[in-house]
Design an enzyme around this catalytic site. Sequence first.
Site, PDB file in Angstrom:
ATOM      1  N   ARG A 151       0.846  -1.201   0.000  1.00 20.12           N
ATOM      2  CA  ARG A 151       0.000   0.000   0.000  1.00 20.12           C
ATOM      3  C   ARG A 151       0.875   1.242   0.000  1.00 20.12           C
ATOM      4  O   ARG A 151       1.708   1.424   0.876  1.00 20.12           O
ATOM      5  CB  ARG A 151      -0.915  -0.004   1.216  1.00 20.12           C
ATOM      6  N   THR A 206      -0.877   7.620  -1.146  1.00 20.47           N
ATOM      7  CA  THR A 206      -2.175   7.480  -1.804  1.00 20.47           C
ATOM      8  C   THR A 206      -3.044   6.417  -1.139  1.00 20.47           C
ATOM      9  O   THR A 206      -4.263   6.382  -1.342  1.00 20.47           O
ATOM     10  CB  THR A 206      -1.999   7.083  -3.278  1.00 20.47           C
ATOM     11  N   ASP A 255      -3.621 -10.210  12.385  1.00 19.38           N
ATOM     12  CA  ASP A 255      -2.887 -10.124  11.119  1.00 19.38           C
ATOM     13  C   ASP A 255      -2.521 -11.533  10.660  1.00 19.38           C
ATOM     14  O   ASP A 255      -1.688 -12.197  11.284  1.00 19.38           O
ATOM     15  CB  ASP A 255      -1.628  -9.275  11.285  1.00 19.38           C
ATOM     16  N   ASP A 290       1.313 -12.151   9.920  1.00 23.47           N
ATOM     17  CA  ASP A 290       2.138 -12.227  11.124  1.00 23.47           C
ATOM     18  C   ASP A 290       1.915 -13.536  11.857  1.00 23.47           C
ATOM     19  O   ASP A 290       2.856 -14.163  12.372  1.00 23.47           O
ATOM     20  CB  ASP A 290       1.831 -11.051  12.054  1.00 23.47           C
TER      21      ASP A 290
END
Length: 209
Positions: free
Chosen positions: A104, A108, A200, A203
């Site tokens: 990402r 933006t 997550d 993870d």
Amino acid sequence: MGKTHVLDHPLIQHKLTFIRDKNTGAKEFRELVEEVAMLMAYEVTRDFPLEKIEIETPVQTAEAHIIAGRKVGLVPILRAGLGMVNGMLNLIPAAKVGHIGLYRDPETLKPVEYYCKLPPDTTERDLIVLDPMLATGGSAVAAINFLKKRGARSIKLVCLLAAPEGIKAVEEAHPDIDIFTGSIDSYLNDHGYIVPGLGDAGDRLFGTK
């Protein structure tokens, strides 16, 4: 038009409970994700067409069925999608595996492709995109965009958990895509995590923070 399918088989739901549990360690977490992916493969391939062939059993000649020439491609979104690949391959061993890497952009906040390696005959394959979490939907939408730009004609999205926001994003951007998930959870929190979710996935699969 695509549909969202919630795979509510008792074995999937049972194993998802332990995947969600914060006390489940990385080794068991990986094993459970692989097992759920294998169970999901059973449902995702339910609409594959069959053709009749003739075989010889030890007793006599018999008419039987095989899958009708479908070539499958598994496309995990790096890195968490990797945890679902082996489970799928257990049931679809002839599938080819491509990979899409996304990150990402911090300014933006839009997904940017940093890696894409697909089978050369991608346009001829039924592609199954793998990502444990459908949260905002940004990564899934971007991955499907990349596949369609490369000529893919048949794509399904498979995830362990989905947020309503992610489903809506995929449906709006790609109304032709079927989504398969083990659960539609409540919402996304301010940090973009699915609630109640499982934390997550990357993870927990790989023991990182």
